[in-house]
Write an enzyme that holds these catalytic residues in place. Structure first.
Site, short mmCIF file in Angstrom:
data_model
loop_
_atom_site.label_atom_id
_atom_site.label_comp_id
_atom_site.label_asym_id
_atom_site.label_seq_id
_atom_site.Cartn_x
_atom_site.Cartn_y
_atom_site.Cartn_z
N ASP A 180 6.88 -2.00 16.26
CA ASP A 180 7.37 -1.39 15.04
C ASP A 180 6.50 -0.19 14.70
O ASP A 180 5.27 -0.28 14.71
CB ASP A 180 7.33 -2.41 13.90
CG ASP A 180 8.26 -2.02 12.76
OD1 ASP A 180 9.22 -1.27 13.00
OD2 ASP A 180 8.02 -2.47 11.62
N HIS A 212 7.36 6.80 3.07
CA HIS A 212 7.02 5.38 2.91
C HIS A 212 5.51 5.18 2.97
O HIS A 212 4.93 4.51 2.11
CB HIS A 212 7.71 4.57 4.02
CG HIS A 212 7.32 3.13 4.06
ND1 HIS A 212 7.71 2.21 3.11
CD2 HIS A 212 6.57 2.42 4.95
CE1 HIS A 212 7.22 1.02 3.41
NE2 HIS A 212 6.52 1.12 4.52
N ARG A 243 -4.40 2.91 -2.59
CA ARG A 243 -5.47 3.92 -2.68
C ARG A 243 -4.91 5.15 -3.40
O ARG A 243 -4.54 6.14 -2.76
CB ARG A 243 -5.91 4.35 -1.27
CG ARG A 243 -6.47 3.24 -0.37
CD ARG A 243 -6.65 3.74 1.06
NE ARG A 243 -5.39 4.20 1.65
CZ ARG A 243 -4.51 3.43 2.26
NH1 ARG A 243 -4.76 2.14 2.40
NH2 ARG A 243 -3.38 3.92 2.73
N THR A 295 9.93 1.63 8.01
CA THR A 295 10.77 1.80 6.83
C THR A 295 11.11 3.27 6.62
O THR A 295 10.21 4.11 6.51
CB THR A 295 10.03 1.27 5.59
OG1 THR A 295 9.58 -0.05 5.87
CG2 THR A 295 10.94 1.26 4.38
#
Lengths: 443, 443
Positions: B142, B149, B158, B374
């Site tokens: 992946d 994203h 952060r 994503t």
């Protein structure tokens, strides 16, 4: 599962295969590990065999010989499944079938067994064999079960806070690459990748300079579980077929640049090397130990704890790492031992790995592989990687050849060996896993 | 590879399968995606088919019909390979074979094709079909190709430094779990795992409370590469068979506790869902776009750059996410669209994913899957996960049913759709991928 000892573990057993009775053979009749082999330089099909002394018992020939016509049906069914190009079909049958075949093999290979004459033609000398990865591996996941490794590596990155807060609660693991798992003896090219020197502004593409080995054990899943159906800790070991030696080669410079935030990727996926032989969990029964957790440490959550785990959840498997450089081979120097370690020093057990992996419903399949993670012991000379032995490359090792090493050089061959022994039982071995670093492909 | 358009892309083509000529069908004759199906509630074997209008052309029946006796040998060979329980054998043949079969299928399905009468009996209505994962997936990796994203998620962890320094250099990726990839329509149990609340001292085992979807595309590898032999960016797309829709379900609370230092594991491996149809790269040729990189951003290292990439490395594929809750279904409310996005907004291209994955020598195999990560777009309403849409759960969505959602509830069904369109060409679609969250298994 059953930790009970049976007649196959009896130290008094001898085989009609004379080399199995030699002291310090890895493969006495009490071991009987499975592998996949064929005659070297042949175009034979690879098939499953069992190591016995310096020979391999070819199970496809055994099936054809009729020597097992009289054994119990479950053992015959297991032999049918094992007469195959991989161990997967045997794995899928489950623990009672594995145990039945082990018993039948043990009886047939014993001194004075009536099958000896018929089985003699099923033997192939190991010196004439080459091996393949013994199982068709669906998914490979790698754990991080040595707290000593995690702490030493953590210190290099975070001196004040070496161990992350989740370590003592979660058997940390991650997904690995199955396609690039190769068999012992197969060399691999030094990987190329993006590397950014600490002082550089931008990365460059180049061969890894900080190439390392990782001393691991491979846990082979036997029968799987359905998606959505976790495996309880009480059942976990019944899903494990056996253990092998495993070298999870790592490119530390590629890893340092790529691994945040999703973990190691190309720093690992160029090659991992398996030993030819899978030593079954049943063969390891005599060498089990209590699994303990320091009183000051958090005890495992209930899903990762059980009375059986506490009684015999650990395995006393002694491991050794050897290095053979090209100069050493040219000077006829034997491989030099770099470290010794033991599987029993792992913070998390084999059963905890299986149960944790499935607690979310993830399905395991026959032949899936779980790596233990680098098995470093509590002392500096028990470190399972060069990154640890050389303190991140800052303290190079001096070798018997006069060479020094911070990381692996082209032509270096790394060899792991493993064995289990206990008073009153015969010593059994894992054979070895070896792999040589070949020069990087030209860019 | 070839980006050239050919007669199969001609917007004027019509099919003798009338439903393929209906405006807004996902499956006009210009698409011809591959899937694996059988008649629902039957014990038929799963086999490869091609979607055409609201029908499936059963390639095993086509082979038996003799209707392709006259086509060129490469197309016949491809049809032989496709008459199979998975697409893998066709994938392994390579791009010229895929293209030959596409041309033969296009000609045989065209209005007035002489094969129409013989092929009619090879059609199965999609309403009568159920599907399987179309390829035997060896390894699944992946990626993380959406900078939108990565930035939005990074901000939650952060705020001052959302994007890590490697992001604009490395197509970040990690290994995923292949065994738990399921087909559209198959529900999955809410996963159980270790969760530690931010204020808690110790973790507990329990069902994930922050369950999410991830809008991704699946890249199917066609022909592979040998271990140690990287795939250049110029060759990369010739290794890609096609694209599908992919939902990489994620348990954010499990992920937060487990992911350091080795990346997401059980937070992902409980289930991922694929759409039934693989739209081939050739079908997508008309919808290609220039791949660009902001002048202020680092340009890709040479191994990740090419003139072809700059000219047409991106894909204009429009994506949509819909949610259907149990209450919405009970009130006969249609699924509600949550967001829209586009594959062309990805920071890294399909070819860059393939080349980066193999630069270290890692071998790809037919059927391997690369997830895009994503696919969030540049605006808040283009977010590809609920974690982003609800700002980490802090701003729940209000649905048309009056319900609110920060994360997925039991009974929620998530649906992705995808399509490609361009002036002068016919619109083609990806069908849909849908999956429902089932209650967690009792502890």
């Amino acid at each position: 599962m059953s930790i009970r000892l049976n007649e196959t573990h009896d130290a008094g057993l001898k085989s009609w295969v004379a080399s199995a009775n030699v002291e310090n053979t890895d493969f006495p009749i009490q071991n009987l590990p499975y592998g996949v082999f064929r005659r070297r330089h042949s175009d034979e099909a690879f098939r499953v065999g069992v190591a016995i002394g310096d020979q391999i018992l070819d199970l496809t020939v055994v099936r054809g010989s009729g020597a097992f016509a009289e054994v119990e049906p479950l053992a015959r069914q297991a032999l049918e499944a094992a007469a195959s190009p991989t161990v997967n079909a045997l794995m899928a049958l489950g623990q009672p079938a594995w145990s039945a075949l082990r018993l039948a093999l043990s009886r047939a290979l014993r001194m004075d067994a009536p099958q000896a004459a018929r089985l003699n033609s099923a033997l192939v000398p190991q010196t004439e064999a080459e091996y393949a990865v013994p199982a068709r591996i669906g998914d490979y996941t790698d754990f991080y079960t040595s707290i000593h490794h995690a702490t030493t590596i953590g210190k290099q990155f975070r001196p004040d806070n070496p161990l992350l807060p989740n370590y003592k609660w979660v058997p940390i693991g991650y997904h690995g690459r199955a396609s690039s798992i190769v068999i012992s003896g197969q060399g691999f090219r030094r990987p190329v990748g993006q590397i950014k020197a600490p002082t550089a502004d931008v990365p460059v593409l180049g061969p890894a300079q900080r190439l390392d080995y990782e001393l691991e054990m491979a846990v082979y899943i036997g029968c799987g579980n359905a998606l959505g159906e976790p495996v309880s800790i009480a059942d976990a070991e019944s899903h494990v077929f056996g253990l092998g030696l495993f070298n999870d080669w790592s490119a530390r410079d590629i890893q340092a640049w790529e691994y945040q935030p999703l973990g190691p990727f190309l720093s690992k996926s160029f090659a991992s090397t398996l030993s030819p032989w899978i030593v079954t969990l049943e063969a390891l029964a005599p060498y089990r130990q209590a699994w303990t957790r320091d009183r000051d440490d958090p005890q495992p959550l209930p899903y990762l704890d059980s009375p059986d785990l506490r009684e015999y959840g650990a395995f006393d498997v002694q491991l050794e790492v050897f290095l053979s450089t090209q100069s050493m081979r040219e000077a006829d120097l034997p491989p030099q031992r770099l470290s010794r370690s033991n599987l029993s020093d792992a913070y998390w057990s084999v059963s905890q790995m299986v149960t944790h992996q499935t607690v979310n419903g993830c399905n395991l399949q026959p032949g899936d592989l779980l790596g233990s993670g680098t098995l470093s012991g509590p002392t500096p000379d028990a470190a399972g990687s060069m990154l640890e032995l050389s303190s991140g490359g800052k303290q190079p090792l001096t070798l018997v050849s006069g060479e020094t090493r911070s990381f692996l050089q082209d032509g270096d061959e790394v060899i792991f060996r493993g064995q289990a022994q206990r008073d009153g039982f015969v010593r059994i071995g894992f054979g070895e896993v070896r792999g040589e670093v070949l020069p990087a492909r030209g860019l």
